[in-house]
Design an enzyme around this catalytic site. Structure first.
Site, PDB file in Angstrom:
ATOM      1  N   LYS A 160      -8.943   0.526  -4.756  1.00  0.00           N
ATOM      2  CA  LYS A 160      -9.329   1.840  -5.281  1.00  0.00           C
ATOM      3  C   LYS A 160      -9.907   1.671  -6.682  1.00  0.00           C
ATOM      4  CE  LYS A 160      -7.636   6.608  -5.449  1.00  0.00           C
ATOM      5  NZ  LYS A 160      -8.690   7.225  -4.644  1.00  0.00           N
TER       6      LYS A 160
HETATM    7  N1  PMP Z   1     -10.466   7.052   1.295  1.00  0.00           N
HETATM    8  C1  PMP Z   1     -11.008   7.235   0.079  1.00  0.00           C
HETATM    9  C2  PMP Z   1     -12.370   6.711  -0.196  1.00  0.00           C
HETATM   10  C3  PMP Z   1     -10.290   7.917  -0.917  1.00  0.00           C
HETATM   11  O1  PMP Z   1     -10.820   8.108  -2.115  1.00  0.00           O
HETATM   12  C4  PMP Z   1      -9.017   8.426  -0.618  1.00  0.00           C
HETATM   13  C5  PMP Z   1      -8.250   9.178  -1.661  1.00  0.00           C
HETATM   14  N2  PMP Z   1      -7.520   8.302  -2.495  1.00  0.00           N
HETATM   15  C6  PMP Z   1      -8.489   8.202   0.663  1.00  0.00           C
HETATM   16  C7  PMP Z   1      -9.246   7.510   1.592  1.00  0.00           C
HETATM   17  C8  PMP Z   1      -7.123   8.678   1.013  1.00  0.00           C
HETATM   18  O2  PMP Z   1      -6.162   7.912   0.346  1.00  0.00           O
HETATM   19  P1  PMP Z   1      -4.749   8.498  -0.057  1.00  0.00           P
HETATM   20  O3  PMP Z   1      -4.163   9.097   1.156  1.00  0.00           O
HETATM   21  O4  PMP Z   1      -3.993   7.314  -0.531  1.00  0.00           O
HETATM   22  O5  PMP Z   1      -4.974   9.503  -1.123  1.00  0.00           O
END
Ligand code: PMP
Length: 307
Positions: A160
């Protein structure tokens, strides 16, 4: 989405006034995208007070992201988890979005600089349903983007990092400018990847499908939450590469993310899903929001009270 200011921001171990949390224009991250971050939520639960949801899992993912790009974070997982609780409490927030970020700061130019000090900050502010209350209830209209997600072996989708969100920006902007709530990115090979900031689940004949980690996704913590809840509900989730056309014949589709929570999809590229009663999506939504109203027992220790 405008940011609602709060009083304090945690930076490098200290609480500082919101307005003082600034950075230099020659900050490394601003030029080279060398930042990693998290999106987390705190909920006002019925039974355990204000809790950070899956605090440890988010902070561990932050540490992992920082490790890949060699962005030093000197604070331990425990310290950062405590900082997340503190930022909620000190700002007197009940439900909130929490944004930890670690980035390479000021001091050197060049993408591979080894001597730039890193900065770590955590902000928190109120944030409602990312794709809207109406979308949460009746589903959102989405469109497949003309932009592909980053291919394996280019930049890691499973990390991320700030730079990844250039892809998300293109996918999401294109969709929104055409009147859709969100865009869906395909992988380099044309299979389904994910939404600009959400993972995707597709239901066909009572089977729930979701793209695997290798389909250029960020393996979301909400995605994992849904997988665990489905197991508990006796629903099978199959992780496999998904052809685009599966989206056009789906009984139901929903998207997951910390911001989006569990949001039903109503149509993809103007083709409406088969079952607008969203029977399986509703079951999963109820189990998910049940964690916060006490109807789903938190067997997993996901709720971390801010104290
Ligand atoms: N994919 C992307 C590209 C994201 O930015 C997010 C948000 N963080 C998610 C999936 C979902 O991840 P999470 O459930 O950990 O927030």
């Amino acid at each position: 989405m405008p940011i609602q200011e709060t009083k304090l921001i945690w930076r490098n171990g200290e609480m500082i006034p919101w307005a003082e949390a600034t950075t230099h224009v020659l900050t490394h991250a601003l030029h080279y995208g060398s930042s990693v971050f998290e999106g987390m939520r705190a909920y006002e639960t019925k039974h355990k007070g204000v809790c950070v949801f899956r605090n440890r899992d988010h902070i561990e993912r932050l540490k992992f992201s920082a490790r890949v790009y060699q962005i030093a974070i000197d604070h331990s997982v425990e310290e950062l988890m405590q900082a997340c609780r503190d930022i909620i409490r000190k700002n007197e927030l009940t439900s909130a979005y929490i944004r930890p970020v670690a980035y390479l700061g000021y001091g050197e130019m060049g993408p591979s600089s080894q001597n730039v000090a890193s900065e770590v900050a955590i902000a928190a502010f109120p944030w409602g349903a990312y794709l809207g209350d109406e979308g949460m209830k009746n589903g959102v209209n989405v469109a497949v983007s003309s932009w592909r997600r980053m291919a394996p072996g280019t930049v890691p989708a499973g990390v991320k990092a700030g730079g990844n969100y250039l892809s998300s920006r293109l996918v999401s902007m294109e969709a929104k400018q055409k009147g859709y709530a969100e865009g869906i990115g395909l992988s380099h090979d044309g299979t389904v990847s994910e939404g600009a900031g959400e993972n995707l689940f597709v239901i066909v004949k009572d089977r729930i499908y979701t793209p695997p980690a290798a389909s250029s996704i960020l393996a979301g913590i909400t995605r994992d939450t849904v997988k665990v809840l489905c197991k508990k509900l006796g629903l099978e989730v199959v992780e496999q590469a998904l052809p685009r056309e599966l989206l056009y014949g789906a009984d139901e589709i929903f998207m997951t993310g910390t911001a989006a929570e569990v949001t039903p999809v109503r149509s993809v590229d103007d083709l409406t899903i088969n079952n607008l009663d969203f029977p399986i999506t509703r079951q999963i939504q109820n189990a998910f929001f049940g964690i916060f109203n006490g109807e789903t027992e938190d067997e997993w220790g996901w709720l971390d009270p801010v104290g």
